[in-house]
Design a protein around this motif. Structure first.
Motif, mmCIF file in Angstrom:
data_model
loop_
_atom_site.group_PDB
_atom_site.id
_atom_site.type_symbol
_atom_site.label_atom_id
_atom_site.label_comp_id
_atom_site.label_asym_id
_atom_site.label_seq_id
_atom_site.Cartn_x
_atom_site.Cartn_y
_atom_site.Cartn_z
ATOM 1 N N HIS A 111 0.919 -1.247 -0.145
ATOM 2 C CA HIS A 111 0.031 -0.021 0.004
ATOM 3 C C HIS A 111 0.827 1.209 0.013
ATOM 4 O O HIS A 111 0.986 1.901 0.985
ATOM 5 N N SER A 113 2.414 4.759 -0.708
ATOM 6 C CA SER A 113 1.600 6.257 -0.245
ATOM 7 C C SER A 113 1.667 7.131 -1.607
ATOM 8 O O SER A 113 2.155 6.513 -2.679
ATOM 9 N N GLU A 114 0.858 7.905 -1.820
ATOM 10 C CA GLU A 114 0.408 8.569 -2.993
ATOM 11 C C GLU A 114 2.039 9.433 -3.250
ATOM 12 O O GLU A 114 2.038 9.479 -4.657
ATOM 13 N N GLU A 115 2.598 9.976 -2.380
ATOM 14 C CA GLU A 115 3.945 10.599 -2.679
ATOM 15 C C GLU A 115 4.861 9.451 -3.668
ATOM 16 O O GLU A 115 5.320 9.795 -4.516
ATOM 17 N N LYS A 116 4.935 8.207 -2.926
ATOM 18 C CA LYS A 116 5.661 7.123 -3.598
ATOM 19 C C LYS A 116 5.356 7.173 -4.930
ATOM 20 O O LYS A 116 5.973 6.787 -5.878
ATOM 21 N N ILE A 117 3.807 6.787 -5.086
ATOM 22 C CA ILE A 117 3.500 6.610 -6.396
ATOM 23 C C ILE A 117 3.743 7.800 -7.504
ATOM 24 O O ILE A 117 4.273 7.369 -8.525
ATOM 25 N N ARG A 118 3.605 8.901 -6.992
ATOM 26 C CA ARG A 118 4.016 10.078 -8.034
ATOM 27 C C ARG A 118 5.617 10.044 -8.215
ATOM 28 O O ARG A 118 5.921 10.228 -9.297
ATOM 29 N N GLU A 121 5.887 7.440 -10.813
ATOM 30 C CA GLU A 121 5.297 7.939 -12.131
ATOM 31 C C GLU A 121 6.339 8.786 -12.726
ATOM 32 O O GLU A 121 6.700 8.638 -14.013
#
Length: 143
Positions: A111, A113-118, A121
């Motif tokens: 799961h 974090s959004e920061e890691k996903i950005r 990307e």
């Protein structure tokens, strides 16, 4: 005199027949009364049996209803207990994930974090641009 005697005998026979008819009628009435009493006792006994059946049925119905109600209450109590245990389990899992480094790392992998996903990307985008530039360079070198 003979006529008088015959008339007296005839009258006596009529009276005797009437008395016999009256007695027969009384016997028949007594038989009918006894028959009616018997029917009444039979009917009363049937009424008592039916009343007893109805009372037994009502008692069984009440017992069955009480057992069904108790079963529903037990089911509801079990549902509440299951929900409580599920909440406790989730709380324990959250507690484990925050205290155990390996579980915390696994949680971050599963799961992110959004920061890691950005960040990923953006890195993919940069790599894609680099790959495209290398293709262009390679194509130019071939020419």
């Amino acid at each position: 005199l003979e006529i008088e005697h015959d008339r007296a005998l005839l009258w006596a026979r009529e009276m005797e027949e009437r008395e016999e008819a009256r007695e027969a009628a009384l016997r028949r009435m007594e038989d009918l009364r006894k028959e009616e009493e018997c029917r009444t006792r039979t009917t009363e006994a049937e009424v008592q049996r039916e009343r007893k059946k109805a009372e037994d049925f009502e008692g069984k119905w009440r017992e069955s209803s009480a057992r069904a109600e108790q079963a529903l209450q037990e089911r509801d109590a079990m549902k509440q207990r299951v929900q409580q245990l599920e909440l406790e389990l989730r709380d324990e899992e959250r507690q484990d994930r925050t205290t155990s480094p390996s579980l915390r790392a696994e949680d971050e992998m599963c799961h992110p974090s959004e920061e890691k996903i950005r960040t990923l990307e953006e890195h993919i985008h940069v790599l894609t641009e680099q790959l495209e530039e290398q293709r262009i360079l390679h194509a130019k070198e071939k020419q």
